[in-house]
Every structure is written in structure tokens, then in C-alpha cells.
Design an enzyme around this catalytic site. Structure first.
Site, PDB file in Angstrom:
ATOM      1  N   GLU A 243       0.802  -1.229   0.000  1.00 17.53           N
ATOM      2  CA  GLU A 243       0.000   0.000   0.000  1.00 17.53           C
ATOM      3  C   GLU A 243       0.836   1.280   0.000  1.00 17.53           C
ATOM      4  O   GLU A 243       0.633   2.179   0.813  1.00 17.53           O
ATOM      5  CB  GLU A 243      -0.961  -0.031   1.216  1.00 17.53           C
ATOM      6  CG  GLU A 243      -1.894  -1.207   1.202  1.00 17.53           C
ATOM      7  CD  GLU A 243      -2.787  -1.292   2.435  1.00 17.53           C
ATOM      8  OE1 GLU A 243      -2.868  -0.326   3.207  1.00 17.53           O
ATOM      9  OE2 GLU A 243      -3.410  -2.348   2.636  1.00 17.53           O
ATOM     10  N   GLU A 349      -6.432 -10.894  -0.686  1.00 19.82           N
ATOM     11  CA  GLU A 349      -7.152 -10.703   0.580  1.00 19.82           C
ATOM     12  C   GLU A 349      -8.669 -10.730   0.323  1.00 19.82           C
ATOM     13  O   GLU A 349      -9.388  -9.816   0.648  1.00 19.82           O
ATOM     14  CB  GLU A 349      -6.725  -9.396   1.245  1.00 19.82           C
ATOM     15  CG  GLU A 349      -5.235  -9.291   1.498  1.00 19.82           C
ATOM     16  CD  GLU A 349      -4.800  -7.983   2.148  1.00 19.82           C
ATOM     17  OE1 GLU A 349      -5.649  -7.231   2.656  1.00 19.82           O
ATOM     18  OE2 GLU A 349      -3.584  -7.702   2.138  1.00 19.82           O
TER      19      GLU A 349
HETATM   20  O1  G3I Z   1      -4.796 -10.822  18.908  1.00 22.08           O
HETATM   21  C1  G3I Z   1      -4.438  -9.620  19.611  1.00 22.08           C
HETATM   22  C2  G3I Z   1      -5.052  -9.644  21.000  1.00 22.08           C
HETATM   23  O2  G3I Z   1      -4.463 -10.702  21.743  1.00 22.08           O
HETATM   24  C3  G3I Z   1      -4.784  -8.300  21.692  1.00 22.08           C
HETATM   25  O3  G3I Z   1      -5.434  -8.290  22.946  1.00 22.08           O
HETATM   26  C4  G3I Z   1      -5.335  -7.176  20.802  1.00 22.08           C
HETATM   27  C5  G3I Z   1      -5.106  -5.813  21.391  1.00 22.08           C
HETATM   28  O4  G3I Z   1      -3.733  -5.523  21.330  1.00 22.08           O
HETATM   29  O5  G3I Z   1      -4.666  -7.207  19.523  1.00 22.08           O
HETATM   30  C6  G3I Z   1      -4.961  -8.421  18.835  1.00 22.08           C
HETATM   31  O6  G3I Z   1      -4.270  -8.383  17.625  1.00 22.08           O
HETATM   32  C7  G3I Z   1      -4.873  -7.562  16.625  1.00 22.08           C
HETATM   33  C8  G3I Z   1      -5.087  -8.440  15.376  1.00 22.08           C
HETATM   34  O7  G3I Z   1      -5.548  -7.663  14.276  1.00 22.08           O
HETATM   35  C9  G3I Z   1      -6.058  -9.572  15.632  1.00 22.08           C
HETATM   36  O8  G3I Z   1      -7.326  -9.073  15.867  1.00 22.08           O
HETATM   37  C10 G3I Z   1      -3.892  -6.454  16.279  1.00 22.08           C
HETATM   38  O9  G3I Z   1      -3.801  -5.586  17.398  1.00 22.08           O
HETATM   39  C11 G3I Z   1      -4.391  -5.686  15.070  1.00 22.08           C
HETATM   40  O10 G3I Z   1      -3.414  -4.723  14.679  1.00 22.08           O
HETATM   41  C12 G3I Z   1      -4.590  -6.648  13.892  1.00 22.08           C
HETATM   42  O11 G3I Z   1      -5.142  -5.928  12.810  1.00 22.08           O
HETATM   43  C13 G3I Z   1      -4.834  -6.484  11.522  1.00 22.08           C
HETATM   44  C14 G3I Z   1      -4.440  -5.309  10.618  1.00 22.08           C
HETATM   45  O12 G3I Z   1      -4.218  -5.767   9.276  1.00 22.08           O
HETATM   46  C15 G3I Z   1      -3.160  -4.642  11.119  1.00 22.08           C
HETATM   47  O13 G3I Z   1      -2.098  -5.592  11.088  1.00 22.08           O
HETATM   48  C16 G3I Z   1      -6.067  -7.205  10.976  1.00 22.08           C
HETATM   49  O14 G3I Z   1      -6.296  -8.390  11.725  1.00 22.08           O
HETATM   50  C17 G3I Z   1      -5.843  -7.563   9.517  1.00 22.08           C
HETATM   51  O15 G3I Z   1      -7.047  -8.091   8.951  1.00 22.08           O
HETATM   52  C18 G3I Z   1      -5.424  -6.328   8.702  1.00 22.08           C
HETATM   53  O16 G3I Z   1      -5.138  -6.777   7.410  1.00 22.08           O
HETATM   54  C19 G3I Z   1      -4.788  -5.734   6.478  1.00 22.08           C
HETATM   55  C20 G3I Z   1      -3.723  -6.282   5.561  1.00 22.08           C
HETATM   56  O17 G3I Z   1      -2.585  -6.640   6.329  1.00 22.08           O
HETATM   57  C21 G3I Z   1      -3.363  -5.277   4.486  1.00 22.08           C
HETATM   58  N1  G3I Z   1      -4.566  -4.913   3.728  1.00 22.08           N
HETATM   59  C22 G3I Z   1      -5.631  -4.359   4.562  1.00 22.08           C
HETATM   60  C23 G3I Z   1      -6.030  -5.364   5.639  1.00 22.08           C
HETATM   61  C24 G3I Z   1      -7.147  -4.816   6.488  1.00 22.08           C
HETATM   62  O18 G3I Z   1      -6.686  -3.718   7.214  1.00 22.08           O
END
Ligand code: G3I
Length: 437
Positions: A243, A349
């Protein structure tokens, strides 16, 4: 839908219960009634899930037996899963150790066989891999069963990003990444590395880096070299940069990487990765690359620059779409641009929103059928790509209730192939239909 067998036998007793342990005070006011429900899985008909629906039993021990006089399985909070190893009829017994006399209810259940009622996605084609976005705490139990049966490619949904793998300077944490990579290797799956450089997953210490620009660049080279070297030979492909193009302006985002390393930070990062593992496939990954012609042109300009240095092998189109949009011709445009450049196409995705206008509050048959049709359209389009340019279709999450989209949009949606009970939806059938299964 799976067979659902209910145990409605209810035994009422007014005897006073006394706790088997001193921790939980006995429930002496509610008469004991013992019941349970059992669900035979749709995906694996050797697997049953039982749920103790008894009342008045708090403080009392309960346990299951899954064959006549089988081993005792302690009843834990919530549903329990049991996997038989052969078809047949089995007695399931729930026993509550009441003070005066154990109370038992039982049900005979028929399990048919381990084969799911539909072919597995990964077996429907040998021309590209079928991927799933995973989290390290979702690879066991029913997640694991479906992962191993249906998918042959894994992408870490968030645990192979810089903010997780490199939380502080000089301090790498590969715990989760190793778990996912090792799981993929153990189950003979391809692993797609996502993503080395992304402005939304940059650790604070990098955003606030206090060294010189050259020291910053050296740190990024060290990070990319360390990570790509660590997984060389097991991670088949990497989204090196994710991105980089800003919506609207179609210019390079002003990320810290651009600010500190210059406009050619992208080429530098791909070179670092290529140097670390000449055999790993390098992808550029972005969203809105299908319908946004300006953004698509800007992305392909980046791709062309990398291709001129032999620093790219594929393009990742993030297919965060809905049942109405984008059109197949818009999706085709990014495929055509990728194929024309001799690169691999990753539908990276895929999730298919069915409630973009927030006009429904529950999953309807009509919307589910529309989702099935859209998934079939996307997979048919992908399957028509020349084999040399195929790579993978990756689904961005297992169960509807686990999708990132609900938090992101703040409204209900059901964008994936499995419902919250791990049951395959019509969208799963749509994927198979596209491949003539
Ligand atoms: O699992 C932990 C949990 O244990 C903890 O208590 C909580 C609070 O800190 O965090 C949880 O992890 C989160 C994870 O998602 C699972 O829910 C992370 O903080 C959070 O940052 C993460 O977000 C991910 C995001 O990218 C940022 O990395 C999303 O799952 C994921 O679907 C999203 O995917 C992105 C692609 O990489 C790039 N394209 C867009 C897409 C959607 O944003």
C-alpha cells in the site's frame, strides 16, 4: 445444514445438591434438570460437538462418555468436541454426579464418515494454491481441521508484520511468525510472507527513529535481510511493500520510509529482499487496484520500475470487495496489466461484503446466494488467467465473526466462506463451482 440432534430428555429432581468441591457453592434452589444437545459437523461427519444444557448443576461434576462405557471426559464450560475415528452409531452419555444418585442422559448418534460433504477447496485445482489468512492462536481445533483440509497456502493476518516481529530496536520477536511458518511447513502448505514494509504496521520506535537517514536505511536493510534470511526456503513469497500509493493523489504516501530513505525506498527494499533470498518471489500488494484507474496506473508504474531491475515477480490485488462491486471487467483490468507484464497475480485478501449499505442485520438467503455468485465470478476470472501467471487466491479470514471488516466498518457483515459454527456457506460452494467441482 448439519444434522442437529437434540436431547430433550429432562429429569427433574428436588434433592438438594451439595458441591463436590468447596470452591463453588452448591445450587440448592434450582431443581436439577439434565439435558444436552449434539451437533454432527457438516464439514467432518466424524466430528460431533456436544453442549451441556443442564440447569441446577452448578458445583456438581459432570462428564461425558462418547461410546458405551467409553472413557470419561470431564465436562468443561461451553461446547465439547469429539472426533470419532470410524463411521457408526455411538452412544453419548452425560452424567451429573448428584449428591444422592448420579443422573445420566444419553443419546445415540450416527456418524457417517470423515469425508466432508463437499470437496476441499485446495483439491479443486492444481493450477494455483488456495490460501487463508491465519492468526497463530487460530490453528488448532476446528480452525486447524479446516485449514489442513481446505487450504494449501497461509498468510499471517498480522503476525509477520514489522510491528510484531521487530517491536523494539535490535529486539526481534519471531514467536508468532515461527509458529505460523512451522505449522505451514508441517502441513505441506506454501507460506506467503505479509508484509515487510507497511505504513500501518510500523513500530513506534521506527516512526520516531532518532538516527541519521543513512542509519535508518541501514536498519531497514538489516531488518529485511534478517527476516527474509530467516525464512529463506520456507516462505515462498513476500509482500515486500504494501500500500505505498495514496488514494486520491495516486502519489507515494509520505511514510517514514519515503521520508527517511527517499522516493527510491521501494526499489531499495526489494533489492534488500532479493539479496537476502534470490529464490523467494517478491510481490507488491495494494487495494482498490481494480476499479481506481488512477491508482492502478500509479501502482503499475511502481511495478514497471521494479521489473526493470528484475526486483518483482508478482502483484497482489487485495480483493476486499462486495457482492455489487467491483465488476468483473474492473477486476479483469488488474489481471490484464499483471499478465501483460509477465508477472504472477495474487488475489491476496478476498472477502466479499454482503451488507455494504448496512441494510440488513442478519444473513439472508438472498444475500448469501449473491455472495456465492460473486465468489464464483471472481474464481472463474482467476482460473482463466494463463497458468504461468497464476499464484494463489487467499481468503482473508476463516469465519464471518472473525473478519476485520466488522470492526473496520462498525456494522454487521458476513464476508467469508464459513459461518461462526465453522459451517461452509454457499460462498464455499461458489468457489468450487467456479472450478467445476
Ligand atoms: O490478537 C491480539 C489480542 O491478543 C490483543 O489483545 C489485541 C489488542 O492488542 O490485539 C490483537 O491483535 C490484533 C489483530 O488484528 C487480531 O485481531 C492487532 O492488534 C491488530 O493490529 C490486527 O489488525 C490487523 C491489521 O491488518 C493490522 O495488522 C487485521 O487483523 C488484519 O485483517 C489487517 O489486514 C490488512 C492487511 O494486512 C493489508 N490490507 C488491509 C487489511 C485490512 O486492514
Amino acid at each position: 445444514m448439519p444434522k442437529r440432534i437434540y436431547m430433550l430428555l429432562v429429569i427433574l429432581t428436588t434433592i438438594f445438591a451439595c458441591s463436590k468441591d468447596n470452591d463453588t457453592p452448591p445450587d440448592t434452589t434450582t431443581p436439577i434438570s439434565v439435558s444436552f444437545e449434539v451437533i454432527v459437523s457438516q464439514q467432518n461427519t466424524l466430528r460431533v460437538t456436544v453442549n451441556n444444557t443442564s440447569t441446577g448443576i452448578s458445583g456438581l461434576n459432570s462428564y461425558w462418555q462418547f461410546t458405551k462405557n467409553g472413557s470419561v471426559v470431564q465436562d468443561e464450560a461451553g461446547p465439547e468436541m469429539h472426533l470419532y475415528d470410524a463411521s457408526g452409531e455411538y452412544l453419548i452419555t452425560l452424567t451429573v454426579e448428584a449428591p444422592d444418585d448420579d443422573i445420566q442422559v444419553s443419546e445415540t448418534v450416527m456418524v457417517i464418515g470423515g469425508d466432508s460433504m463437499h470437496p476441499a477447496l485446495k483439491d479443486a485445482t492444481d493450477k494455483f494454491s488456495v490460501g487463508m489468512a491465519v492468526q497463530s492462536n487460530r490453528m488448532g481445533g476446528q480452525h486447524g481441521e479446516i485449514l489442513v483440509r481446505e487450504f494449501n497456502n497461509l498468510t499471517a493476518e498480522y503476525e509477520m508484520k514489522m510491528n510484531i516481529m521487530y517491536p523494539s530496536q535490535g529486539n526481534y520477536d519471531f514467536t508468532a511468525a515461527d509458529a505460523i511458518v512451522n505449522y505451514g511447513v508441517a502441513n505441506n502448505m506454501d507460506i506467503h510472507g505479509h508484509t515487510l514494509i507497511w505504513h500501518n504496521a510500523t513500530p513506534d520506535w521506527v516512526e520516531n527513529f532518532t538516527g541519521t537517514d543513512q542509519e535508518f536505511e541501514d536498519m531497514i536493510e538489516d531488518y529485511i535481510t534478517t527476516v527474509v534470511t530467516r525464512y529463506a526456503g520456507v516462505v515462498r513469497s513476500w509482500d515486500v511493500v504494501n500500500e505505498a500509493i495514496e488514494d486520491g493523489s495516486n502519489q507515494l504516501r509520505n511514510s517514514v520510509f519515503r521520508t527517511r530513505m527517499g522516493d527510491d525506498y521501494i526499489s531499495k527494499c526489494y533489492q534488500f529482499a532479493r539479496n537476502a533470498d534470490p529464490d523467494v518471489l517478491l510481490f507488491y500488494n495494494d487495494y482498490n487496484i481494480t476499479f481506481d484507474e488512477g491508482k492502478q496506473a500509479a501502482i503499475f508504474a511502481i511495478v514497471d520500475g521494479l521489473a526493470s531491475q528484475n526486483l518483482i515477480d508478482g502483484v497482489g490485488a487485495q480483493m476486499h470487495i462486495d457482492i455489487y462491486f467491483p465488476s468483473s471487467s474492473q477486476i479483469q483490468s488488474v489481471v490484464d496489466g499483471t499478465v501483460a507484464r509477465g508477472l504472477k497475480m495474487h488475489f491476496a485478501e478476498l472477502d466479499v461484503r454482503i451488507n455494504p449499505s448496512n441494510d440488513i442485520s442478519s444473513l439472508t438467503e438472498e444475500r448469501e446466494i449473491a455472495q456465492q455468485n460473486k465468489v464464483r465470478e471472481v474464481v472463474e476470472l482467476y482460473d482463466a488467467i494463463p497458468d504461468a501467471n497464476k499464484f494463489a487466491i487467499t481468503i482473508w479470514g476463516m469465519r464471518d465473526n472473525e473478519t476485520w471488516l466488522i470492526d473496520f466498518w462498525g456494522q454487521p457483515d458476513w464476508p467469508l466462506l464459513y459461518n461462526s459454527n465453522f459451517e461452509a456457506k454457499k460462498a464455499h460452494s461458489g468457489f468450487l463451482e467456479a472450478l467445476n467441482n
